[in-house]
Design a protein around this motif. Structure first.
Motif, PDB file in Angstrom:
ATOM      1  N   TYR A 106      -4.199   0.980  -4.079  1.00 47.10           N
ATOM      2  CA  TYR A 106      -4.227  -0.431  -3.709  1.00 47.10           C
ATOM      3  C   TYR A 106      -4.744  -1.246  -4.878  1.00 47.10           C
ATOM      4  N   LYS A 163      -7.557   3.750  -6.723  1.00 51.05           N
ATOM      5  CA  LYS A 163      -6.992   4.921  -6.069  1.00 51.05           C
ATOM      6  C   LYS A 163      -8.045   5.623  -5.224  1.00 51.05           C
ATOM      7  N   GLY A 164      -7.597   6.145  -4.098  1.00 53.65           N
ATOM      8  CA  GLY A 164      -8.416   7.029  -3.267  1.00 53.65           C
ATOM      9  C   GLY A 164      -9.768   6.473  -2.894  1.00 53.65           C
ATOM     10  N   VAL A 173       0.879  -1.160   0.000  1.00 55.73           N
ATOM     11  CA  VAL A 173       0.000   0.000   0.000  1.00 55.73           C
ATOM     12  C   VAL A 173       0.917   1.209   0.000  1.00 55.73           C
ATOM     13  N   TYR A 174       0.773   2.059  -1.017  1.00 55.14           N
ATOM     14  CA  TYR A 174       1.659   3.210  -1.150  1.00 55.14           C
ATOM     15  C   TYR A 174       0.882   4.480  -0.937  1.00 55.14           C
ATOM     16  N   LYS A 175       1.386   5.324  -0.049  1.00 53.61           N
ATOM     17  CA  LYS A 175       0.788   6.636   0.176  1.00 53.61           C
ATOM     18  C   LYS A 175       1.934   7.638   0.147  1.00 53.61           C
ATOM     19  N   LEU A 223      -4.178   7.334  -1.940  1.00 51.87           N
ATOM     20  CA  LEU A 223      -3.856   5.972  -1.569  1.00 51.87           C
ATOM     21  C   LEU A 223      -4.085   5.060  -2.769  1.00 51.87           C
TER      22      LEU A 223
END
Length: 102
Positions: free
Chosen positions: A17, A21-22, A7-9, A15
């Motif tokens: 996943y 997005k978002g 999970v990249y923020k 965000l």
């Protein structure tokens, strides 16, 4: 331990996943839950096999719909097309700038 997913923020980025997005992550989770509930109700009330088909169709249809909505952008804004003509009321036009006594 269970599988771990990335999970990249990043800074000032939504965000992300699994390609969603978002806010579309939450829509995807809602689609999964709605498909499970619809499938379970259909399994309980009608038939197990029909419930399985309904569950798969609801989940897949919801995720495909959300993926299509995501392509339009994270912040969807409607832009009206056409010519808009605003009527001017000249009867009240002479009242502008005039001071009235109290």
């Amino acid at each position: 331990m269970g599988r771990q997913f990335q999970v990249y923020k990043g800074l000032q980025r939504p965000l992300v996943y699994r390609g969603f997005k978002g806010k579309y992550i939450y829509w995807g989770v809602g689609s999964l839950l709605a498909g499970l509930v619809l499938g379970a109700l259909t399994m309980a009330l009608v038939n197990m096999w029909l419930g399985l088909i309904v569950m798969i169709a609801a989940i897949a249809g919801g995720l495909v719909f959300i993926a299509g909505k995501q392509k339009k952008g994270l912040h969807i804004k409607t832009r009206p097309t056409g010519t808009f003509i605003h009527q001017v009321n000249f009867k009240k036009f002479h009242h502008y700038g005039r001071k009235t006594s109290i």
